[in-house]
Design a protein around this motif. Structure first.
Motif, short mmCIF file in Angstrom:
data_model
loop_
_atom_site.label_atom_id
_atom_site.label_comp_id
_atom_site.label_asym_id
_atom_site.label_seq_id
_atom_site.Cartn_x
_atom_site.Cartn_y
_atom_site.Cartn_z
N ALA A 19 31.36 41.85 40.49
CA ALA A 19 30.87 40.98 39.41
C ALA A 19 31.85 39.86 39.12
CB ALA A 19 30.62 41.80 38.14
N LYS A 20 33.13 40.14 39.24
CA LYS A 20 34.14 39.10 39.03
C LYS A 20 34.10 38.05 40.14
CE LYS A 20 37.44 41.76 36.27
NZ LYS A 20 38.83 42.27 36.14
N GLU A 23 31.15 35.90 39.29
CA GLU A 23 31.53 35.05 38.16
C GLU A 23 32.42 33.89 38.61
OE1 GLU A 23 32.98 36.23 33.78
OE2 GLU A 23 34.53 36.51 35.31
N LYS A 24 33.36 34.18 39.49
CA LYS A 24 34.27 33.15 39.97
C LYS A 24 33.54 32.09 40.78
CE LYS A 24 38.66 32.49 42.41
NZ LYS A 24 39.78 33.15 43.12
N ILE A 28 32.74 29.82 35.34
CA ILE A 28 32.47 29.78 33.90
C ILE A 28 33.38 28.76 33.21
CG2 ILE A 28 31.62 32.14 33.78
CD1 ILE A 28 34.39 32.94 32.70
N TYR A 97 22.65 37.98 36.94
CA TYR A 97 23.71 37.10 36.47
C TYR A 97 23.27 35.64 36.57
CZ TYR A 97 28.26 34.92 35.85
OH TYR A 97 29.29 34.14 35.38
N MET A 101 22.75 32.98 33.60
CA MET A 101 23.72 31.89 33.51
C MET A 101 23.10 30.53 33.82
SD MET A 101 26.30 33.37 32.32
CE MET A 101 27.56 32.09 32.42
N GLU A 256 30.35 31.39 27.70
CA GLU A 256 29.94 31.67 29.07
C GLU A 256 30.58 32.93 29.65
OE1 GLU A 256 30.30 28.39 31.70
OE2 GLU A 256 28.68 27.26 30.75
N SER A 257 31.80 33.25 29.23
CA SER A 257 32.48 34.43 29.78
C SER A 257 31.81 35.74 29.39
CB SER A 257 33.95 34.45 29.36
OG SER A 257 34.07 34.44 27.95
N GLY A 259 28.76 36.29 29.97
CA GLY A 259 27.67 36.48 30.92
C GLY A 259 27.85 37.69 31.83
N ARG A 260 29.07 37.91 32.31
CA ARG A 260 29.30 39.05 33.21
C ARG A 260 29.04 40.36 32.48
NH1 ARG A 260 33.89 42.15 34.53
NH2 ARG A 260 35.20 40.81 33.24
N TYR A 264 25.34 41.05 34.31
CA TYR A 264 25.73 41.95 35.39
C TYR A 264 25.98 43.36 34.84
CZ TYR A 264 27.33 42.84 40.15
OH TYR A 264 27.43 43.31 41.44
#
Length: 478
Positions: A19-20, A23-24, A28, A97, A101, A256-257, A259-260, A264
């Protein structure tokens, strides 16, 4: 037992690791103001905490899907664990996700509008129709089911129960999101989690052990794993219904952070719930043969009730009733709310849809067919929901892939699961009983040919994108 715990570990690891990565790649930016503030209207755009948003998202996407679907999928045996884990981490989590997003980045846009942005207006028109139909069918199914149980255990008859549930649906669809959904959904989400955890703990003390992994197809009806399992277990692996629900919570996010954790995280939570119920289904009845007999006698609801009451006693009975009544209601009401939001977006081009009277009118417009379908035998329509659901999910993955491609980012993270799901839906519709019922090998050939055509389109989009980059670079140099 080892396979179950390994699957559980992989799902949790998927959240903390993969998930990270997702996200990366998305990128975000907490300095951006979210639509909850820039579009604040006191109705749909209302700031809420991430933990509340996570529980609401879990309840919106879950309902009875990860329970009934997982139990039905358990008929295939432990191979169902593989699909839940791989599907959840690499397809469902990515799907959820990006659906949330992208909505957040585009002022809380609905799923069909996002499709139009990246896949064109023709696909948007198709998805608009299919999404609203899907929402109406889901809402209708999740009105009738609870009403039937209320009829059995209370003085209310079916019609009265139907009206009672439907009135709640209308209220939940037209009132501000923080009035009903924001207050009671976190409680119901906690009940859903508690129910699954209780069943998981009880399974550990059974005299039967949860079966370990085997790639053998154990389905008593000898139905093929591919592509039927991928449609049977959708909630808990990947489900197109989720992308229609994500904008509801996207419009309430503070940053936004979150969102994970919300999108997810809720998907992984649903995957764990599906894993537990799949394990319960294939363990409690002594194998897939016993599970099939139980399904034939009482359907998925009867299986849930028998497992719950046998493993958890009186508490289990209460949880089963809460599950079969509350969970479908809390999915049905947000389905109706989503269909209202989608129809509002469509009509906003031609009229003012911001006032409360118009909101109520639009809700009743989608509510009328919902109520009608809940009173008749609509099983011939419901059979198509499974394929429609996965088709919608596939289109969302392609939307994410093209978005990433245009943003010069690693598009394969969405492109690979999109290709896989394209093969699933293209093969399934030709083979399935509710489809064209062609021979299995014929369906496989047609399905993979169609997938190949979509792959050629994807390759063309990649080449076109590279050419535009080269042209821009040459223009800059000149």
């Amino acid at each position: 037992m080892v396979t179950f715990f390994a699957s559980l570990f992989l799902l949790v690891a998927g959240y903390f690791v993969y998930a990270k990565v997702v996200e990366k790649i998305f990128g975000i930016d907490d300095s951006r103001q979210t639509p909850a503030y820039t579009q604040a209207d006191g109705m749909d755009y209302v700031p809420m905490s991430w933990w509340k948003g996570s529980l609401i998202q879990l309840l919106n996407i879950a309902g009875l899907g990860p329970i009934f679907g997982a139990i039905t999928g358990a008929l295939y045996g432990p191979v169902a664990f593989i699909w839940i884990v791989i599907g959840c981490i690499f397809a469902g989590g990515v799907h959820d996700y990006f659906s949330g997003m992208l909505s957040l980045r585009h002022n809380g846009e609905q799923y069909p509008s996002l499709v139009g942005r990246y896949l064109g207006n023709a696909m948007k028109a198709i998805i608009n129709i299919m999404s609203i139909i899907l929402m109406v069918l889901v809402a209708a199914a999740f009105v009738a089911g609870p009403a039937q149980l209320i009829d059995q255990i209370t003085p209310l008859n079916f019609t009265m129960a139907l009206v009672f549930v439907f009135v709640y649906f209308i209220l939940a669809a037209v009132l501000p999101v923080n009035r009903i959904i924001g207050k009671i959904y976190p409680i119901f989400g906690a009940i859903l989690i508690f129910m699954a955890v209780s069943i998981a703990i009880a399974l550990l003390f059974m005299d039967r052990s949860i079966p370990n992994l085997t790639f053998e197809n154990l389905h008593p009806g000898e139905l093929p794993i591919w592509p039927l399992l991928m449609v049977t277990i959708s909630c808990g692996a990947i489900s197109g219904f989720h992308c229609t629900q994500s904008p509801i919570v996207a419009r309430t996010m503070k940053k936004e952070s979150d969102g994970r954790k919300i999108f997810y995280g809720a998907m992984v939570g649903e995957g764990i719930i599906a894993l537990i119920w799949a394990a319960a289904g294939m363990t409690f009845f002594g194998g897939t043969g016993g599970l099939q007999e139980a399904m034939a006698a009482g359907g998925p609801a009867g299986v849930v009730n028998e497992i719950s009451t046998s493993l958890l006693g009186t508490l289990g009975g209460i949880l089963a009733i809460l599950g079969v009544i509350i969970l479908p209601i809390t999915t049905g009401d947000t389905a109706l709310r989503s269909s209202r939001m989608m129809l509002t977006d469509l009509l906003s081009k031609f009229m003012n849809t911001d006032n409360r009277g118009m909101i109520l009118f639009i809700t009743l417009a989608v509510g009328a067919p919902t109520f009608y379908l809940s009173t008749i035998d609509y099983s011939f329509l419901w059979r198509y929901v499974g394929w429609t659901n996965q088709f919608v999910a596939t289109v969302m993955l392609w939307t994410a892939a093209i978005y990433l491609l245009k943003q010069h980012k690693f598009h394969w993270i969405a492109g690979v699961p999109a290709i896989f799901m394209t093969a699933v839906v293209c093969t399934y519709i030709f083979y399935a009983p509710e489809g064209l019922q062609l021979p299995y090998n014929t369906s496989m050939i047609i399905g993979f040919i169609l997938t190949g055509i979509v792959l050629l389109w994807y390759a063309w989009m990649i080449i076109k994108h590279k050419q535009s980059i080269t042209a821009n670079q040459q223009s800059t140099v000149a």
